[in-house]
Scaffold this motif. Structure first.
Motif, PDB file in Angstrom:
ATOM      1  N   PRO A  67      -3.667 -10.007   4.539  1.00  0.00           N
ATOM      2  CA  PRO A  67      -4.909 -10.696   4.871  1.00  0.00           C
ATOM      3  C   PRO A  67      -5.971 -10.502   3.802  1.00  0.00           C
ATOM      4  N   ASP A  68      -6.780 -11.538   3.579  1.00  0.00           N
ATOM      5  CA  ASP A  68      -7.905 -11.512   2.646  1.00  0.00           C
ATOM      6  C   ASP A  68      -7.424 -11.458   1.202  1.00  0.00           C
ATOM      7  N   ALA A  69      -7.064 -12.642   0.680  1.00  0.00           N
ATOM      8  CA  ALA A  69      -6.490 -12.751  -0.662  1.00  0.00           C
ATOM      9  C   ALA A  69      -7.370 -12.087  -1.714  1.00  0.00           C
ATOM     10  N   ASN A  70      -6.724 -11.284  -2.562  1.00  0.00           N
ATOM     11  CA  ASN A  70      -7.381 -10.683  -3.715  1.00  0.00           C
ATOM     12  C   ASN A  70      -6.288 -10.350  -4.725  1.00  0.00           C
ATOM     13  N   GLN A  71      -6.070 -11.270  -5.664  1.00  0.00           N
ATOM     14  CA  GLN A  71      -4.972 -11.092  -6.613  1.00  0.00           C
ATOM     15  C   GLN A  71      -5.308 -10.119  -7.736  1.00  0.00           C
ATOM     16  N   GLU A  72      -6.521  -9.595  -7.761  1.00  0.00           N
ATOM     17  CA  GLU A  72      -6.887  -8.617  -8.788  1.00  0.00           C
ATOM     18  C   GLU A  72      -6.532  -7.187  -8.378  1.00  0.00           C
ATOM     19  N   LEU A  73      -6.187  -6.982  -7.124  1.00  0.00           N
ATOM     20  CA  LEU A  73      -5.853  -5.633  -6.667  1.00  0.00           C
ATOM     21  C   LEU A  73      -4.555  -5.136  -7.303  1.00  0.00           C
ATOM     22  N   LYS A  74      -4.428  -3.822  -7.403  1.00  0.00           N
ATOM     23  CA  LYS A  74      -3.260  -3.204  -8.016  1.00  0.00           C
ATOM     24  C   LYS A  74      -2.571  -2.275  -7.018  1.00  0.00           C
ATOM     25  N   GLY A  75      -1.291  -2.037  -7.252  1.00  0.00           N
ATOM     26  CA  GLY A  75      -0.541  -1.103  -6.426  1.00  0.00           C
ATOM     27  C   GLY A  75      -0.813   0.339  -6.828  1.00  0.00           C
ATOM     28  N   ALA A  76      -0.317   1.277  -6.025  1.00  0.00           N
ATOM     29  CA  ALA A  76      -0.556   2.696  -6.306  1.00  0.00           C
ATOM     30  C   ALA A  76       0.448   3.565  -5.551  1.00  0.00           C
ATOM     31  N   PHE A  77       0.645   4.775  -6.065  1.00  0.00           N
ATOM     32  CA  PHE A  77       1.377   5.830  -5.352  1.00  0.00           C
ATOM     33  C   PHE A  77       0.434   7.007  -5.174  1.00  0.00           C
ATOM     34  N   TRP A  78       0.647   7.717  -4.066  1.00  0.00           N
ATOM     35  CA  TRP A  78      -0.276   8.801  -3.691  1.00  0.00           C
ATOM     36  C   TRP A  78       0.570  10.005  -3.255  1.00  0.00           C
ATOM     37  N   GLY A  79       0.110  11.178  -3.640  1.00  0.00           N
ATOM     38  CA  GLY A  79       0.753  12.397  -3.159  1.00  0.00           C
ATOM     39  C   GLY A  79       2.008  12.796  -3.896  1.00  0.00           C
ATOM     40  N   LEU A  80       2.156  12.375  -5.160  1.00  0.00           N
ATOM     41  CA  LEU A  80       3.333  12.756  -5.938  1.00  0.00           C
ATOM     42  C   LEU A  80       3.185  14.190  -6.442  1.00  0.00           C
ATOM     43  N   ASP A  81       4.330  14.872  -6.538  1.00  0.00           N
ATOM     44  CA  ASP A  81       4.357  16.200  -7.156  1.00  0.00           C
ATOM     45  C   ASP A  81       5.680  16.359  -7.880  1.00  0.00           C
ATOM     46  N   LEU A  82       5.946  17.546  -8.398  1.00  0.00           N
ATOM     47  CA  LEU A  82       7.164  17.761  -9.178  1.00  0.00           C
ATOM     48  C   LEU A  82       8.430  17.698  -8.330  1.00  0.00           C
ATOM     49  N   GLY A  83       8.260  17.693  -7.023  1.00  0.00           N
ATOM     50  CA  GLY A  83       9.417  17.553  -6.146  1.00  0.00           C
ATOM     51  C   GLY A  83       9.738  16.113  -5.786  1.00  0.00           C
ATOM     52  N   THR A  84       8.855  15.192  -6.171  1.00  0.00           N
ATOM     53  CA  THR A  84       9.070  13.772  -5.852  1.00  0.00           C
ATOM     54  C   THR A  84      10.204  13.215  -6.687  1.00  0.00           C
ATOM     55  N   ASP A  85      11.166  12.574  -6.029  1.00  0.00           N
ATOM     56  CA  ASP A  85      12.279  11.964  -6.756  1.00  0.00           C
ATOM     57  C   ASP A  85      12.316  10.460  -6.467  1.00  0.00           C
ATOM     58  N   ALA A  86      13.306   9.787  -7.042  1.00  0.00           N
ATOM     59  CA  ALA A  86      13.397   8.334  -6.914  1.00  0.00           C
ATOM     60  C   ALA A  86      13.550   7.880  -5.462  1.00  0.00           C
ATOM     61  N   PRO A  87      14.409   8.514  -4.642  1.00  0.00           N
ATOM     62  CA  PRO A  87      14.503   8.083  -3.244  1.00  0.00           C
ATOM     63  C   PRO A  87      13.192   8.225  -2.486  1.00  0.00           C
ATOM     64  N   ALA A  88      12.433   9.288  -2.772  1.00  0.00           N
ATOM     65  CA  ALA A  88      11.151   9.485  -2.079  1.00  0.00           C
ATOM     66  C   ALA A  88      10.157   8.395  -2.463  1.00  0.00           C
ATOM     67  N   MET A  89      10.150   8.016  -3.738  1.00  0.00           N
ATOM     68  CA  MET A  89       9.244   6.943  -4.170  1.00  0.00           C
ATOM     69  C   MET A  89       9.687   5.599  -3.588  1.00  0.00           C
ATOM     70  N   PHE A  90      10.993   5.380  -3.540  1.00  0.00           N
ATOM     71  CA  PHE A  90      11.496   4.141  -2.955  1.00  0.00           C
ATOM     72  C   PHE A  90      11.155   4.073  -1.468  1.00  0.00           C
ATOM     73  N   LYS A  91      11.298   5.183  -0.777  1.00  0.00           N
ATOM     74  CA  LYS A  91      10.942   5.254   0.643  1.00  0.00           C
ATOM     75  C   LYS A  91       9.472   4.889   0.841  1.00  0.00           C
ATOM     76  N   ALA A  92       8.604   5.442  -0.002  1.00  0.00           N
ATOM     77  CA  ALA A  92       7.179   5.142   0.097  1.00  0.00           C
ATOM     78  C   ALA A  92       6.915   3.660  -0.153  1.00  0.00           C
ATOM     79  N   LEU A  93       7.643   3.078  -1.095  1.00  0.00           N
ATOM     80  CA  LEU A  93       7.459   1.664  -1.421  1.00  0.00           C
ATOM     81  C   LEU A  93       7.917   0.773  -0.263  1.00  0.00           C
ATOM     82  N   VAL A  94       9.049   1.112   0.341  1.00  0.00           N
ATOM     83  CA  VAL A  94       9.534   0.349   1.492  1.00  0.00           C
ATOM     84  C   VAL A  94       8.532   0.423   2.635  1.00  0.00           C
TER      85      VAL A  94
END
Length: 555
Positions: A410-437
């Motif tokens: 809702p509320d179109a804004n094509q200038e917005l960007k994506g982000a990840f939050w709460g990453l640390d040295l234990g974050t791996d690819a499955p955890a990032m993919f899970k967050a994205l899903v």
């Protein structure tokens, strides 16, 4: 064998065009063919860094002939002679500049290699400035000309793209006579019309992307456009004010195209519409059920009886238009700018080292390299999904925002960007993919919440498209986040099948689209129910997602 009840549905997607030849008596798909756009595949005329995505009309024309003739060759001349109608859906808003004869400028020698003369794909966001100007400009008028498109005009849409192109390319400004949506141009092409004034525009594209409304007796007045920018002077009058639903015919197949395809000139050509709209019909949409076409992006379609929508306007969506999906009903559209594209982006990130290694190695052949690429592409999302599904859930897990290609609704804004939050040295690819899903599912929930907040009930979910069919993990997360079952449609080709249903209506086999949908529908293959153990946890994470989104948008 049924006699005479055959139709063709043509579905133009982002990467390819697909045609299906269908027995209209029962919806059986007799043959299918796909054509991948060769110029698009090479990345020609595009600049992702500038959000520029263009497609050459030759990709469309070549694909149209190839897929239809291939479908016909698979079934033989006896059935080919019984084809009675063709209907087309396309991506949108995907407009192109045309000359007075309705020919896209890129099909003329002078403009053959000019990206601004090509179809400006739905995902092209080069018109951000122009969309912002339209939104500000609309505030100056007593009439709210944006009321039927959710109150916010998007850079993905018709007038913003036109204005931007006229400003940056004087040769286009001096040559273009009018502008045409992809879904309107293909029927124009097939019927052999010789002047743009003969082009019949569909209510779907005009209402959802170009500000056409019954209340305005067409598009906003000339003053709206000329006071926005004098470059638009006179264009409104060269864009037909009459629009038609996709259940009606644009004409019959021209002699030229009949010869190319091996069909009769009696074949009727339906009015065009957008892929998600016809896909919703192919997926057997029901009133107040949200039909989610999940591919590179999502388009979320909902229909409601027009009489029940009187006085109701949903803010921040991609419009509500009478007859845009099913005649006699209001069609409401929302969606996400990146869904499958978000997963494809992550996959591409993980592929980067492999691509560099393959480029630098001489120990294996090019054929072996390509085989490795194919195996990797096939397996990576499958492996990530399996690993992500096995991870324990915690409110404090890594979180993502899915605005990797801006926000559609809702509320179109094509200038917005994506982000990840709460990453640390234990974050791996499955955890990032899970967050994205989870983020893509949270974005979907924001749409449902907006409908409900605005007084439009959402009674159920229907999943369509490649992601819905291929990823049980993503669909289970969707059901858990929504706290609502989601039915997955049986067909792999709901958009093309929906186009075939409209063709069957145009041919006169059925009196209404609903009748065609009932007779030709394929039903549902799966249904995902929410896991109640996860619902409360996802609700807590959804609140974090909203807070994170508000923080990003405020900065």
């Amino acid at each position: 064998m049924s006699q005479g009840k055959y139709v063709i549905g043509v579905d133009y997607g982002t990467d390819s065009v697909r045609s299906v030849l269908v027995d209209a008596s029962n919806g059986t798909i007799c043959s299918t063919a796909v054509f991948y756009y060769p110029r698009w595949k090479k990345g020609l005329y595009c600049n992702p860094a500038q959000n520029q995505f263009r497609q050459h009309p030759l990709d469309y024309v070549e694909g149209l002939e190839h897929t239809i003739t291939s479908c016909l060759s698979q079934v033989g001349i006896e059935i080919a002679q019984q084809v009675k109608a063709i209907s087309i859906d396309t991506t949108g808003s995907t407009p192109v500049a045309v000359n007075e004869q309705g020919v896209p400028l890129a099909l003329t020698p002078e403009f053959a290699e000019n990206p601004n003369a090509m179809f400006i794909l739905w995902k092209d966001h080069t018109a951000l400035k122009e969309a912002a100007e339209i939104n500000k400009h609309a505030e100056k008028f007593d009439t709210n000309y944006l009321k039927y498109v959710g109150g916010i005009y998007s850079s993905e849409w018709f007038w913003a793209k036109i204005l931007r192109t006229l400003r940056v390319d004087e040769s286009i400004k001096n040559t273009a006579f009018s502008w045409v949506e992809h879904c309107d141009w293909i029927p124009f092409l097939l019927t052999g019309a010789q002047h743009v004034s003969a082009l019949k525009r569909g209510v779907c594209a005009a209402g959802h992307k170009a500000l056409w409304a019954e209340e305005f007796n067409g598009f906003p007045p000339e003053e709206f456009f000329t006071s926005l920018d004098p470059l638009l002077k006179g264009l409104r009058e060269r864009v037909s004010q009459e629009v038609l639903p996709a259940s009606e015919a644009a004409g019959t197949l021209s002699a030229e195209w009949a010869q190319k395809l091996g069909l009769s000139t009696d074949v009727k050509i339906g009015i065009g519409a957008f892929d998600a709209h016809m896909g919703a019909v192919g997926g057997q949409i029901e009133p107040y059920h949200l039909s989610k076409v999940m591919g590179t992006s999502t388009c979320d379609m909902l229909v409601a009886p027009s009489a029940e929508m009187t006085g109701k306007l949903v803010k921040g969506i991609c419009g509500q238009v009478n007859g845009s999906i099913i005649p006699g009903m209001s069609g409401l559209e929302a969606g996400q700018s990146a869904f499958g594209d978000a997963y494809a982006w992550f996959q591409k990130m993980l592929k980067w080292p492999l691509e560099q290694i393959l480029a630098d190695t001489n120990t294996i052949s090019d054929e072996q390299k390509e085989k490795l690429r194919e195996e990797y592409n096939e397996q990576i999302i499958i492996k990530l999904s399996k690993a992500a599904a096995a991870l324990p859930l915690d409110v404090k897990d890594e979180l993502a925002i899915d605005w990797l290609n801006g926000r559609r609704t809702p509320d179109a804004n094509q200038e917005l960007k994506g982000a990840f939050w709460g990453l640390d040295l234990g974050t791996d690819a499955p955890a990032m993919f899970k967050a994205l899903v989870e983020a893509t599912c949270f974005g979907a929930k924001k749409i449902v919440d907006r409908f409900i907040e605005q007084g439009i009930p959402v009674k159920g979910l229907i999943g369509l498209g490649g992601v819905a069919k291929k990823s049980a993990y993503i669909m289970q997360v969707m059901a858990d986040v929504m706290n609502m079952p989601i039915r997955i449609h049986q067909s792999d080709q709901t958009c093309a099948l929906g186009a075939a249903m409209f063709a069957a209506t145009v041919a006169g086999f059925y009196p209404t689209v609903e009748n065609a949908m009932e007779a030709m529908g394929h039903g549902f293959s799966d249904e995902y129910f929410p896991n109640q153990e996860n619902v409360a946890l996802y609700q807590a994470r959804y609140e974090k997602y909203k807070a994170m989104g508000a923080f990003i948008e405020g900065n």
